[in-house]
Motif scaffolding. Structure first.
Motif, mmCIF file in Angstrom:
data_model
loop_
_atom_site.group_PDB
_atom_site.id
_atom_site.type_symbol
_atom_site.label_atom_id
_atom_site.label_comp_id
_atom_site.label_asym_id
_atom_site.label_seq_id
_atom_site.Cartn_x
_atom_site.Cartn_y
_atom_site.Cartn_z
ATOM 1 N N VAL A 17 -9.321 -7.702 -4.665
ATOM 2 C CA VAL A 17 -9.455 -7.707 -3.209
ATOM 3 C C VAL A 17 -9.920 -6.338 -2.731
ATOM 4 N N TYR A 18 -9.346 -5.300 -3.320
ATOM 5 C CA TYR A 18 -9.752 -3.931 -2.989
ATOM 6 C C TYR A 18 -11.230 -3.718 -3.279
ATOM 7 N N MET A 19 -11.683 -4.173 -4.434
ATOM 8 C CA MET A 19 -13.099 -4.019 -4.781
ATOM 9 C C MET A 19 -13.984 -4.861 -3.867
ATOM 10 N N ALA A 20 -13.506 -6.057 -3.506
ATOM 11 C CA ALA A 20 -14.279 -6.905 -2.594
ATOM 12 C C ALA A 20 -14.473 -6.222 -1.249
ATOM 13 N N GLY A 21 -13.498 -5.391 -0.858
ATOM 14 C CA GLY A 21 -13.584 -4.666 0.404
ATOM 15 C C GLY A 21 -14.664 -3.610 0.432
ATOM 16 N N HIS A 22 -15.309 -3.369 -0.684
ATOM 17 C CA HIS A 22 -16.459 -2.474 -0.712
ATOM 18 C C HIS A 22 -17.751 -3.222 -0.378
ATOM 19 N N VAL A 23 -17.644 -4.555 -0.318
ATOM 20 C CA VAL A 23 -18.809 -5.388 -0.020
ATOM 21 C C VAL A 23 -18.620 -6.152 1.287
ATOM 22 N N LEU A 24 -17.437 -6.792 1.421
ATOM 23 C CA LEU A 24 -17.131 -7.584 2.602
ATOM 24 C C LEU A 24 -15.807 -7.122 3.201
ATOM 25 N N PRO A 25 -15.596 -7.262 4.502
ATOM 26 C CA PRO A 25 -14.304 -6.911 5.105
ATOM 27 C C PRO A 25 -13.190 -7.769 4.520
ATOM 28 N N VAL A 26 -12.015 -7.153 4.308
ATOM 29 C CA VAL A 26 -10.856 -7.873 3.784
ATOM 30 C C VAL A 26 -9.665 -7.675 4.722
ATOM 31 N N GLU A 27 -8.686 -8.576 4.609
ATOM 32 C CA GLU A 27 -7.500 -8.496 5.447
ATOM 33 C C GLU A 27 -6.775 -7.178 5.220
ATOM 34 N N SER A 28 -6.209 -6.622 6.266
ATOM 35 C CA SER A 28 -5.630 -5.281 6.168
ATOM 36 C C SER A 28 -4.157 -5.250 6.533
ATOM 37 N N THR A 29 -3.527 -4.155 6.171
ATOM 38 C CA THR A 29 -2.210 -3.783 6.673
ATOM 39 C C THR A 29 -2.380 -2.510 7.478
ATOM 40 N N THR A 30 -1.540 -2.306 8.495
ATOM 41 C CA THR A 30 -1.719 -1.146 9.373
ATOM 42 C C THR A 30 -0.459 -0.294 9.465
ATOM 43 N N GLY A 31 0.435 -0.457 8.505
ATOM 44 C CA GLY A 31 1.668 0.316 8.527
ATOM 45 C C GLY A 31 1.800 1.238 7.333
ATOM 46 N N TRP A 32 3.035 1.390 6.880
ATOM 47 C CA TRP A 32 3.357 2.285 5.780
ATOM 48 C C TRP A 32 2.835 1.743 4.452
ATOM 49 N N THR A 33 2.369 2.625 3.581
ATOM 50 C CA THR A 33 2.009 2.270 2.213
ATOM 51 C C THR A 33 2.695 3.246 1.262
ATOM 52 N N ASP A 34 2.843 2.838 0.036
ATOM 53 C CA ASP A 34 3.591 3.612 -0.957
ATOM 54 C C ASP A 34 2.991 5.001 -1.149
ATOM 55 N N SER A 62 -4.382 -5.314 17.050
ATOM 56 C CA SER A 62 -5.729 -5.874 17.014
ATOM 57 C C SER A 62 -6.090 -6.397 15.627
ATOM 58 N N SER A 63 -5.231 -6.110 14.638
ATOM 59 C CA SER A 63 -5.402 -6.600 13.260
ATOM 60 C C SER A 63 -6.804 -6.337 12.722
ATOM 61 N N PRO A 64 -7.238 -5.104 12.696
ATOM 62 C CA PRO A 64 -8.575 -4.829 12.169
ATOM 63 C C PRO A 64 -8.656 -5.126 10.676
ATOM 64 N N VAL A 65 -9.846 -5.505 10.233
ATOM 65 C CA VAL A 65 -10.055 -5.703 8.803
ATOM 66 C C VAL A 65 -10.418 -4.363 8.174
ATOM 67 N N TRP A 66 -10.325 -4.299 6.849
ATOM 68 C CA TRP A 66 -10.654 -3.071 6.122
ATOM 69 C C TRP A 66 -11.956 -3.252 5.368
ATOM 70 N N HIS A 67 -12.833 -2.277 5.488
ATOM 71 C CA HIS A 67 -14.072 -2.240 4.724
ATOM 72 C C HIS A 67 -14.305 -0.794 4.324
ATOM 73 N N ALA A 68 -14.642 -0.568 3.082
ATOM 74 C CA ALA A 68 -14.710 0.788 2.543
ATOM 75 C C ALA A 68 -15.661 1.699 3.307
ATOM 76 N N SER A 69 -16.748 1.148 3.846
ATOM 77 C CA SER A 69 -17.703 2.014 4.540
ATOM 78 C C SER A 69 -17.830 1.729 6.024
ATOM 79 N N ILE A 70 -17.580 0.483 6.461
ATOM 80 C CA ILE A 70 -17.752 0.144 7.872
ATOM 81 C C ILE A 70 -16.529 0.547 8.696
ATOM 82 N N TYR A 71 -15.335 0.130 8.253
ATOM 83 C CA TYR A 71 -14.111 0.488 8.983
ATOM 84 C C TYR A 71 -12.991 0.719 7.972
ATOM 85 N N ASN A 72 -12.792 1.989 7.622
ATOM 86 C CA ASN A 72 -11.819 2.354 6.596
ATOM 87 C C ASN A 72 -10.641 3.111 7.223
#
Length: 206
Positions: A89-106, A140-150
């Motif tokens: 999913v992480y790698m797919a986010g370099h091509v297409l937007p993927v579902e995101s989390t907007t809080g704490w990460t490890d 607003s639940s933004p999606v994650w994309h490595a280059s468009i919206y990271n």
């Protein structure tokens, strides 16, 4: 190359909040992050941070209040990263937007992985306005994309809502936070960038 420089990572395991490491202002005068700091306006704060990861790193914000000794009290975290821990999913986010989390990460609150930060002290009204803007952005639940919206773009939206200038988001997170501090913090900015020689030998997340 910009696609591969602009990514952010996550891992949903639990960690505990800790105090931050030795800090350095933009004027190179050493201070102790977590030690008592002057604050005429109140003890509310927001920190723009970056941390190391297995690949490019991650940028995010930490916000809350400080106790009488300058230590964070139940800090909150907001940042944008892929929601799934699945590497595909992480790698797919370099091509297409993927579902995101907007809080704490490890790793977000573990000082050994922090690579740069900029702390801004706020009055209570200022803090409440900042938190309201963060909540609105998260909702607003933004999606994650490595280059468009990271992660950098997400942090930049928070900074701009406070009236700050922001770098372009195609940067390694450590460089992004460092540039953000230098563009807005002035000579007395509370901030620090970890020297490359002091980087951890291993990183917390993918």
């Amino acid at each position: 190359m910009a696609i591969f420089v602009a990514a952010c990572q996550t891992d949903s395991q639990t960690t505990s909040a800790t105090s931050s490491p030795r800090a350095e202002s933009s004027s190179s005068k050493p201070v102790k992050l977590g030690a008592k700091q002057p604050n005429k306006a109140g003890r509310y704060f927001i920190e723009f941070r970056s941390r190391y990861a297995y690949t490019y790193g991650h940028s995010y914000v930490v916000f809350g209040t400080l106790d009488a000794r300058g230590r964070m009290v139940k800090p909150e975290v907001a940042g944008l990263a892929p929601k799934s821990d699945d590497p595909s999913v992480y790698m797919a986010g370099h091509v297409l937007p993927v579902e995101s989390t907007t809080g704490w990460t490890d790793g977000d609150l573990e000082p050994e992985y922090m690579s740069a930060y900029w702390r801004v002290m706020l009055t209570e009204p200022e803090y409440r306005k900042v938190v309201a803007n963060i909540r609105k952005l998260q909702a607003s639940s933004p999606v994650w994309h490595a280059s468009i919206y990271n992660c950098n773009a997400f942090v930049g939206d928070i900074a701009r809502s406070m009236g700050y200038k922001t770098p372009f988001h195609w940067l390694v997170p450590q460089e992004y936070i460092t540039k953000l501090r230098k563009m807005n913090g002035g000579p007395n900015a509370i901030g620090w960038t970890r020297p490359d020689s002091d980087a951890p030998s291993s990183s917390k997340t993918r």
